[in-house]
Design a protein around this motif. Sequence first.
Motif, PDB file in Angstrom:
ATOM      1  N   LYS A 261      10.216  -0.590  -3.988  1.00 22.64           N
ATOM      2  CA  LYS A 261      10.359  -1.887  -3.246  1.00 22.64           C
ATOM      3  C   LYS A 261       9.671  -3.439  -3.730  1.00 22.64           C
ATOM      4  O   LYS A 261       9.506  -3.659  -4.886  1.00 22.64           O
ATOM      5  N   ALA A 262       8.095  -2.299  -3.351  1.00 23.16           N
ATOM      6  CA  ALA A 262       6.181  -3.122  -4.833  1.00 23.16           C
ATOM      7  C   ALA A 262       6.718  -3.319  -5.882  1.00 23.16           C
ATOM      8  O   ALA A 262       6.336  -4.168  -6.428  1.00 23.16           O
ATOM      9  N   CYS A 263       7.394  -2.274  -7.031  1.00 25.84           N
ATOM     10  CA  CYS A 263       7.756  -2.935  -8.307  1.00 25.84           C
ATOM     11  C   CYS A 263       9.007  -3.602  -8.061  1.00 25.84           C
ATOM     12  O   CYS A 263       8.902  -4.452  -9.234  1.00 25.84           O
ATOM     13  N   GLU A 264       9.839  -3.735  -7.621  1.00 23.64           N
ATOM     14  CA  GLU A 264      10.438  -4.708  -7.815  1.00 23.64           C
ATOM     15  C   GLU A 264      10.163  -6.653  -7.397  1.00 23.64           C
ATOM     16  O   GLU A 264      10.626  -7.190  -7.825  1.00 23.64           O
ATOM     17  N   GLU A 265       9.095  -6.363  -6.176  1.00 24.70           N
ATOM     18  CA  GLU A 265       9.105  -7.579  -5.525  1.00 24.70           C
ATOM     19  C   GLU A 265       7.645  -8.139  -6.115  1.00 24.70           C
ATOM     20  O   GLU A 265       7.217  -9.237  -6.094  1.00 24.70           O
ATOM     21  N   TYR A 266       6.528  -7.089  -6.241  1.00 24.24           N
ATOM     22  CA  TYR A 266       4.939  -7.228  -6.900  1.00 24.24           C
ATOM     23  C   TYR A 266       5.344  -6.938  -8.356  1.00 24.24           C
ATOM     24  O   TYR A 266       3.964  -7.618  -9.349  1.00 24.24           O
ATOM     25  N   GLY A 267       5.420  -6.207  -8.532  1.00 23.13           N
ATOM     26  CA  GLY A 267       5.088  -5.939  -9.958  1.00 23.13           C
ATOM     27  C   GLY A 267       3.434  -4.807  -9.695  1.00 23.13           C
ATOM     28  O   GLY A 267       2.597  -3.947 -10.569  1.00 23.13           O
TER      29      GLY A 267
ATOM     30  N   VAL B 264       0.903  -1.528   0.001  1.00 21.93           N
ATOM     31  CA  VAL B 264       0.090  -0.550   0.066  1.00 21.93           C
ATOM     32  C   VAL B 264       1.001   1.762  -0.238  1.00 21.93           C
ATOM     33  O   VAL B 264       1.725   1.441   0.258  1.00 21.93           O
ATOM     34  N   VAL B 265       0.248   2.226  -1.152  1.00 24.04           N
ATOM     35  CA  VAL B 265       1.238   3.609  -1.214  1.00 24.04           C
ATOM     36  C   VAL B 265       0.542   4.540  -0.635  1.00 24.04           C
ATOM     37  O   VAL B 265      -0.780   4.982  -1.155  1.00 24.04           O
ATOM     38  N   ASP B 266       0.970   5.013   0.327  1.00 24.71           N
ATOM     39  CA  ASP B 266      -0.175   6.345   0.648  1.00 24.71           C
ATOM     40  C   ASP B 266       0.608   7.852  -0.180  1.00 24.71           C
ATOM     41  O   ASP B 266       1.599   7.869   0.278  1.00 24.71           O
ATOM     42  N   PHE B 267       0.058   8.646  -0.692  1.00 23.66           N
ATOM     43  CA  PHE B 267       0.386   9.340  -1.960  1.00 23.66           C
ATOM     44  C   PHE B 267       0.591  10.388  -1.429  1.00 23.66           C
ATOM     45  O   PHE B 267       0.961  11.401  -2.383  1.00 23.66           O
TER      46      PHE B 267
ATOM     47  N   ASN C 193      -0.405  -1.337 -12.143  1.00 26.00           N
ATOM     48  CA  ASN C 193      -0.474  -2.390 -12.103  1.00 26.00           C
ATOM     49  C   ASN C 193       1.490  -2.055 -13.807  1.00 26.00           C
ATOM     50  O   ASN C 193       1.503  -1.089 -13.676  1.00 26.00           O
ATOM     51  N   VAL C 194       2.750  -2.731 -12.973  1.00 23.74           N
ATOM     52  CA  VAL C 194       3.690  -2.596 -13.528  1.00 23.74           C
ATOM     53  C   VAL C 194       3.590  -3.295 -15.283  1.00 23.74           C
ATOM     54  O   VAL C 194       3.026  -3.902 -15.016  1.00 23.74           O
ATOM     55  N   GLY C 195       4.109  -2.421 -16.545  1.00 25.80           N
ATOM     56  CA  GLY C 195       3.891  -3.118 -18.142  1.00 25.80           C
ATOM     57  C   GLY C 195       4.779  -3.734 -18.475  1.00 25.80           C
ATOM     58  O   GLY C 195       5.913  -2.989 -17.648  1.00 25.80           O
ATOM     59  N   ASP C 196       4.785  -3.836 -19.004  1.00 28.62           N
ATOM     60  CA  ASP C 196       6.129  -4.805 -20.277  1.00 28.62           C
ATOM     61  C   ASP C 196       7.189  -3.327 -20.511  1.00 28.62           C
ATOM     62  O   ASP C 196       8.564  -3.466 -20.560  1.00 28.62           O
TER      63      ASP C 196
END
Length: 323
Positions: free
Chosen positions: A37-43, A21-24, A235-238
């Motif tokens: 960290k979230a994009c590296e571990e979960y995307g 969860v990211v509190d913007f 979502n991180v995309g390709d």
Amino acid sequence: MVLAARNPMKSEGILPREVPVVDFSGERAEVAKVIVKACEEYGFFKVINHGISKEVIAKTEEAGFGFFGKPMLEKKVAAPAYGCKNIGVNGDMGEVEYLLLSATTDSIAHISKTISTDPLNLRKSLSAYTEAVKELACEILEVMAEGLGVPDTWVFSRLIRDGESDSVLRLNHYPPIINRDKDKSSQITKVGFGEHSDPQILTILRSNDVGGLQISLPDGVWIPVTPDPSAFYVNVGDVLQVMTNGRFVSVRHRAMTNSYKCRMSVAYFGAPPLHQTIVAPSVMVTPQRPSLFRPFTWAEYKKATYSLRLGDTRLQLFRNCKR
């Protein structure tokens, strides 16, 4: 047909896992750290305190349910923007109907005239939503760049802000599955939209309060995403995986239906212009981590995407053979 999963024996983890969860509204440097960290571990991650008004969200959801509630003959008038069951051109099927349009003012205005008796109001609602999520996507991408230590913090967001951006807005509607069994208490679950990753840069997603979205972790375990209509999911995309030289992962995900209530999701897919060459910034390429992918244009990658089945892996076609 779309398969439910590549690893059906690992459908869910033993222990419940929640997505990051990211509190913007938090301190920017800390937000950047959590996002990276979230994009590296979960995307994948959830964004709260995102700044998009409840009114903008509510009007878009109302417009979506209003359209999908129309008789089938009226919805088919919106083809090819409207589709049902057929997800792609290669035989992919799902328990879904959708409305797909370019995320531009002209495209939204055109489709509004086709599908609504009040096109001006619909155009305003969809345009306001699209502009809001586009800005959120760009802000997230700029914070990502800061977190990665990229000097040009607009290196990702510039591609979406470009006037020729190929971004699209997609509304997916998953009707409940009719339960004809004698045991009315039993639930039927089917694949609404099969396993895949998003080919674009970034996806900004929200849905109503009905579950169904699942993401696949690197170990092959599928975890359900708890719905939160007040939040957005990212979502991180390709393309972003390529532009971070594999540091971020393009998350594989799917949507399941149920037998009790319809689910509707609205996804903004931020994409570069067709002519844009996709390559990682120089700071992301080091002697210890050489370039994983060869340069290609978004038009090339988009063509490859549409030539394959929904769940096929596409990025391997663009791996750098010189490594």
